[in-house]
Design an enzyme around this catalytic site. Structure first.
Site, PDB file in Angstrom:
ATOM      1  N   SER A 150      48.629 -93.661 -15.964  1.00 49.75           N
ATOM      2  CA  SER A 150      49.022 -94.621 -17.003  1.00 49.75           C
ATOM      3  C   SER A 150      47.989 -94.326 -18.063  1.00 49.75           C
ATOM      4  CB  SER A 150      48.585 -96.123 -16.261  1.00 49.75           C
ATOM      5  OG  SER A 150      48.453 -97.343 -17.336  1.00 49.75           O
ATOM      6  N   TYR A 163      42.362-101.508 -11.862  1.00 47.94           N
ATOM      7  CA  TYR A 163      43.836-100.861 -12.104  1.00 47.94           C
ATOM      8  C   TYR A 163      43.318 -99.516 -12.767  1.00 47.94           C
ATOM      9  CZ  TYR A 163      48.528-100.018 -13.971  1.00 47.94           C
ATOM     10  OH  TYR A 163      49.826 -99.198 -14.264  1.00 47.94           O
TER      11      TYR A 163
HETATM   12  N1  LIG Z   1      55.393-100.982 -16.837  1.00 46.42           N
HETATM   13  C1  LIG Z   1      54.328-100.344 -17.441  1.00 46.42           C
HETATM   14  O1  LIG Z   1      53.914-100.972 -18.379  1.00 46.42           O
HETATM   15  C2  LIG Z   1      53.626 -99.454 -16.938  1.00 46.42           C
HETATM   16  C3  LIG Z   1      52.534 -98.703 -17.618  1.00 46.42           C
HETATM   17  C4  LIG Z   1      51.655 -97.582 -17.150  1.00 46.42           C
HETATM   18  C5  LIG Z   1      52.057 -97.186 -15.976  1.00 46.42           C
HETATM   19  N2  LIG Z   1      52.868 -97.662 -14.954  1.00 46.42           N
HETATM   20  C6  LIG Z   1      52.819 -97.283 -13.532  1.00 46.42           C
HETATM   21  O2  LIG Z   1      54.291 -97.189 -13.232  1.00 46.42           O
HETATM   22  C7  LIG Z   1      54.598 -97.004 -12.128  1.00 46.42           C
HETATM   23  C8  LIG Z   1      55.821 -98.168 -11.837  1.00 46.42           C
HETATM   24  O3  LIG Z   1      55.766 -99.173 -12.096  1.00 46.42           O
HETATM   25  P1  LIG Z   1      56.784-100.220 -12.824  1.00 46.42           P
HETATM   26  O4  LIG Z   1      56.394-100.334 -14.135  1.00 46.42           O
HETATM   27  O5  LIG Z   1      58.280 -99.443 -12.718  1.00 46.42           O
HETATM   28  O6  LIG Z   1      57.037-101.341 -12.038  1.00 46.42           O
HETATM   29  P2  LIG Z   1      57.764-102.228 -11.012  1.00 46.42           P
HETATM   30  O7  LIG Z   1      56.922-103.227 -10.549  1.00 46.42           O
HETATM   31  O8  LIG Z   1      59.096-102.494 -11.809  1.00 46.42           O
HETATM   32  O9  LIG Z   1      58.254-101.156  -9.958  1.00 46.42           O
HETATM   33  C9  LIG Z   1      57.257-100.693  -9.080  1.00 46.42           C
HETATM   34  C10 LIG Z   1      58.110-100.449  -7.589  1.00 46.42           C
HETATM   35  O10 LIG Z   1      57.080-100.049  -6.728  1.00 46.42           O
HETATM   36  C11 LIG Z   1      57.343-100.620  -5.436  1.00 46.42           C
HETATM   37  N3  LIG Z   1      56.210-100.889  -4.722  1.00 46.42           N
HETATM   38  C12 LIG Z   1      55.183-101.652  -5.094  1.00 46.42           C
HETATM   39  N4  LIG Z   1      54.169-101.570  -3.891  1.00 46.42           N
HETATM   40  C13 LIG Z   1      54.698-100.565  -3.049  1.00 46.42           C
HETATM   41  C14 LIG Z   1      54.135 -99.895  -2.178  1.00 46.42           C
HETATM   42  N5  LIG Z   1      52.985-100.291  -1.336  1.00 46.42           N
HETATM   43  N6  LIG Z   1      54.987 -98.942  -1.106  1.00 46.42           N
HETATM   44  C15 LIG Z   1      56.061 -98.559  -1.905  1.00 46.42           C
HETATM   45  N7  LIG Z   1      56.592 -99.108  -2.973  1.00 46.42           N
HETATM   46  C16 LIG Z   1      55.857-100.158  -3.702  1.00 46.42           C
HETATM   47  C17 LIG Z   1      57.891-102.080  -5.823  1.00 46.42           C
HETATM   48  O11 LIG Z   1      58.664-102.789  -4.776  1.00 46.42           O
HETATM   49  C18 LIG Z   1      58.669-101.775  -7.225  1.00 46.42           C
HETATM   50  O12 LIG Z   1      59.979-101.462  -6.733  1.00 46.42           O
HETATM   51  C19 LIG Z   1      53.377 -97.834 -11.391  1.00 46.42           C
HETATM   52  O13 LIG Z   1      52.703 -96.845 -10.952  1.00 46.42           O
HETATM   53  C20 LIG Z   1      52.613 -98.402 -12.658  1.00 46.42           C
HETATM   54  O14 LIG Z   1      51.449 -98.683 -12.445  1.00 46.42           O
HETATM   55  C21 LIG Z   1      53.523 -98.847 -15.577  1.00 46.42           C
END
Ligand SMILES: NC(=O)c1ccc[n+]([C@@H]2O[C@H](COP(=O)([O-])OP(=O)(O)OC[C@H]3O[C@@H](n4cnc5c(N)ncnc54)[C@H](O)[C@@H]3O)[C@@H](O)[C@H]2O)c1
Length: 274
Positions: A150, A163
């Site tokens: 991130s 985080y």
């Molecule tokens: N959305 C943002 O703004 C953003 C920004 C920077 C980084 N990220 C990163 O992107 C990645 C994906 O997140 P997202 O934004 O798509 O969120 P999201 O919540 O839409 O998707 C995350 C998925 O991970 C799954 N998950 C959660 N805990 C888990 C575990 N212990 N084992 C396996 N699966 C698990 C959830 O069930 C979900 O399907 C994450 O690593 C997040 O930190 C997101």
């Protein structure tokens, strides 16, 4: 000397494992890989969500499998690595360590249980994925890893301590692996976005959920589909970093060009806002 993987495009016709593939960025990765001719193991702690992604991929005429896996649990990730090979009837060529959760709040109000929860998923989940897939890639003679970090890995935004720490760890891990694994033709990319509209706020433990979810949905400069496409293209071009949005790029430059000034700017802005 061997020319390491100059022509290989890891996102094309991949045999891929995507963690957290049931939602958001993970689902977008899985769908884009299928569009690029790949076979995808969609793993998630939420099996029903992973199955939904599989249905979407099957509608595109591609092959996918749903596997339940909690990335924080080493044994489950070890099993996932074995199962993926059996399901796809081919060695895995690309792993995307994407699963992650959101955690916010003031440092002194955060419990140690919260720290452990976010570290288990966001940091240990990625360590587990690399730990169990790297030996397989070495044996295969090539492979590729995308780790989802991130912009929080370098922005150091207040009230996101745990985080930020997990994401800085994922970035350091990816940078080190990129150097260490180059001679094995194993490519590494680390994704560092700012806001991407997904379910991360809804699913996370964050204060002011409504407000943050509104910001995520309405103020983001991109979509999860665009981020997934760009990251796969960057991986194919053998680039270590994917910093997708303009604000993520600006923070990256400010932090590197004037780190002390950046720290003061951040602290003073936070003081002013409170
Ligand atoms: N959305 C943002 O703004 C953003 C920004 C920077 C980084 N990220 C990163 O992107 C990645 C994906 O997140 P997202 O934004 O798509 O969120 P999201 O919540 O839409 O998707 C995350 C998925 O991970 C799954 N998950 C959660 N805990 C888990 C575990 N212990 N084992 C396996 N699966 C698990 C959830 O069930 C979900 O399907 C994450 O690593 C997040 O930190 C997101």
């Amino acid at each position: 000397m061997k020319l390491f993987g100059k022509k290989r495009k890891p996102s094309q016709k991949a045999f891929a494992v995507v963690t957290g593939a049931g939602s958001g960025i993970g689902r977008s990765f899985a769908l884009e890989l299928a569009k690029r001719g790949g076979t995808v193991v969609c793993s998630d702690i939420d099996l029903d969500a992973a199955k939904e992604t599989v249905s979407l991929i099957e509608n595109l005429g591609a092959k996918a499998f749903a596997v339940k896996c909690d990335v924080g649990n080493a044994k489950q990730v070890e099993k996932l690595a074995e199962q993926a090979e059996q399901l796809m009837q081919h060695p895995t060529t690309l792993v995307i360590n994407n699963a992650g959760v959101g955690l916010g709040g003031k440092f002194d109000e955060m419990t140690l249980a919260d720290w452990k929860w976010v570290a288990d998923v966001n940091l240990w989940g990625v360590v587990h994925g690399c730990h169990y897939f790297v030996p397989k890639f070495k044996q295969l003679g090539h492979g590729a890893i995308i780790n989802v970090a991130s912009a929080a890995s370098y922005t150091a935004a207040p009230e996101m301590t745990a985080y930020n720490v997990t994401k800085a760890g994922v970035r350091a891990l990816s940078e080190t692996l990129s150097a260490e694994l180059r001679k094995f033709d194993i490519k590494v990319n680390v994704l560092c976005p700012t806001l991407v509209p997904t379910n991360i706020i809804k699913n996370g433990k964050v204060p002011h959920k409504g407000l943050l979810d509104y910001a995520l949905t309405n103020l983001a400069f991109t979509t999860s589909d665009k981020v997934a496409k760009l990251t796969l293209d960057r991986l194919d071009k053998d680039q270590l970093y994917t910093i997708p949005q303009i604000d993520a790029k600006l923070f990256w430059l400010m932090k590197r060009a004037a780190p002390n000034l950046y720290a003061k700017f951040l602290g003073n802005s936070y003081r002013f806002m409170k």
